[in-house]
Write an enzyme that holds these catalytic residues in place. Structure first.
Site, PDB file in Angstrom:
ATOM      1  N   SER A  81     -10.332   3.945  11.611  1.00 56.77           N
ATOM      2  CA  SER A  81      -9.276   3.272  10.833  1.00 56.77           C
ATOM      3  C   SER A  81      -9.956   2.467   9.736  1.00 56.77           C
ATOM      4  O   SER A  81     -11.132   2.121   9.846  1.00 56.77           O
ATOM      5  CB  SER A  81      -8.481   2.330  11.741  1.00 56.77           C
ATOM      6  OG  SER A  81      -7.613   1.522  10.974  1.00 56.77           O
ATOM      7  N   TYR A 117      -7.970  -4.297  17.705  1.00 59.76           N
ATOM      8  CA  TYR A 117      -7.968  -2.974  17.075  1.00 59.76           C
ATOM      9  C   TYR A 117      -9.229  -2.775  16.231  1.00 59.76           C
ATOM     10  O   TYR A 117      -9.878  -1.722  16.287  1.00 59.76           O
ATOM     11  CB  TYR A 117      -6.703  -2.838  16.216  1.00 59.76           C
ATOM     12  CG  TYR A 117      -6.414  -1.436  15.729  1.00 59.76           C
ATOM     13  CD1 TYR A 117      -5.999  -0.436  16.609  1.00 59.76           C
ATOM     14  CD2 TYR A 117      -6.541  -1.110  14.385  1.00 59.76           C
ATOM     15  CE1 TYR A 117      -5.728   0.856  16.158  1.00 59.76           C
ATOM     16  CE2 TYR A 117      -6.264   0.180  13.929  1.00 59.76           C
ATOM     17  CZ  TYR A 117      -5.857   1.156  14.819  1.00 59.76           C
ATOM     18  OH  TYR A 117      -5.591   2.427  14.368  1.00 59.76           O
TER      19      TYR A 117
END
Ligand SMILES: NC(=O)c1ccc[n+]([C@@H]2O[C@H](COP(=O)([O-])OP(=O)(O)OC[C@H]3O[C@@H](n4cnc5c(N)ncnc54)[C@H](O)[C@@H]3O)[C@@H](O)[C@H]2O)c1
Length: 270
Positions: free
Chosen positions: A146, A159
């Protein structure tokens, strides 16, 4: 194998066996569909039932929880047993903080980090460990990381840590597997409209921030991620390994016009 030198079989995945984790929905499903259209037989590995999705791409479904090493080991063995080999492995399965997050550091708990680490980082680690050992020589592994991680985002500790780990694993995998011609790359996308983004409490805010902070107004779609995976999986990208590719509409190139306009009402670039 295609030479990648304009022989009419550009980016062909004809007769390749491709495993895509988390391909029951979102980005993984778009990747599975694209690889199948390029000629690969696709194995969809997902914790959720994806028999129908696998059937629709002429592929095979194997129930897999990537957070459990025994599941990933069994997936890899099943592919080798059934097809004799596999050539492409996409570590796509992942989770985000969903409706629970994001949380500032002061309200982030150990359990938040552990939950995302187990799926996002250990899932990729198990994939690299077992698929890396069994994948055909010259094969390609693509990890979906990501933009969050390579770039810091307030409130996204769990995350970001889990995804930056994927970048580190990509580099180590590339170094260790390169001797067999196996390539390992990862893609770091900004926000894409998928069921994951819809579950994120501030998913629409994320999209708006990227709209302002990116030089390109082009919306990032699952098909764009799938196209990049397809390229990296093909022999046409044979010299590319160990890379973390920012699929970010130019976000990381600098301070975009949108920010200048918003902050100061001027854009020195025009
Ligand atoms: N959507 C985005 O904005 C975005 C941006 C950057 C990176 N990513 C990453 O892309 C990947 C796919 O995300 P998405 O948006 O398509 O999500 P999604 O929730 O739409 O799909 C994820 C899929 O993974 C499966 N899955 C979840 N946990 C699993 C597990 N333990 N084992 C096997 N399968 C599991 C789910 O069943 C689902 O089919 C994730 O790694 C995510 O972190 C997404």
């Amino acid at each position: 194998m295609s030479s990648g030198d304009g022989d009419g079989a550009m980016f062909s995945l004809h007769e390749r066996i491709a495993v895509v984790t988390g391909a029951g929905s979102g980005l993984g499903l778009a990747i599975a569909q694209r690889l199948a259209r390029a000629g690969a037989h696709v194995v969809i590995a997902d914790i959720a039932d994806a028999e129908d999705e696998a059937r629709a791409v002429g592929g095979t479904y194997v129930r897999t929880d990537v957070a459990h090493e025994r599941d990933v080991k069994a997936l890899v063995s099943a592919c080798v047993q059934r097809f004799g080999r596999f050539d492409i492995y996409v570590n796509n399965a992942g989770i985000s903080h969903g409706a629970e997050g994001p949380h500032p550091l002061a309200r982030t708990e150990r359990r938040h980090l552990e939950r995302l680490f187990e799926v996002n980082t250990l899932g990729v680690f198990f994939g690299l460990k077992h698929a890396g050992a069994a994948i055909a020589d010259g094969g390609s592994i693509v990890n979906i990381a990501s933009i969050v991680g390579p770039v810091g985002f307030p409130g996204y500790t769990d995350y970001a840590v889990s995804k930056l780990g994927v970048v580190a694993l990509t580099r180590i995998g590339a170094l260790e597997l390169g001797a067999r011609g196996v390539r390992v790359n990862c893609i770091c996308p900004t926000a894409v409209k998928t069921p994951m983004l819809a579950r994120n409490r501030i998913g629409s805010a994320e999209s708006t921030v990227f709209d302002v902070a990116s030089p390109l107004s082009t919306e990032l779609r699952p098909s764009h991620v799938a196209a990049l995976v397809h390229s990296l999986a093909s022999d046409d990208c044979a010299p590319i390994t160990g890379q973390a590719i920012m699929l970010d509409r130019g976000l990381t190139s600098g301070v975009a016009s949108g920010i200048w306009q918003l902050a100061a009402g001027v854009d020195p670039g025009v």
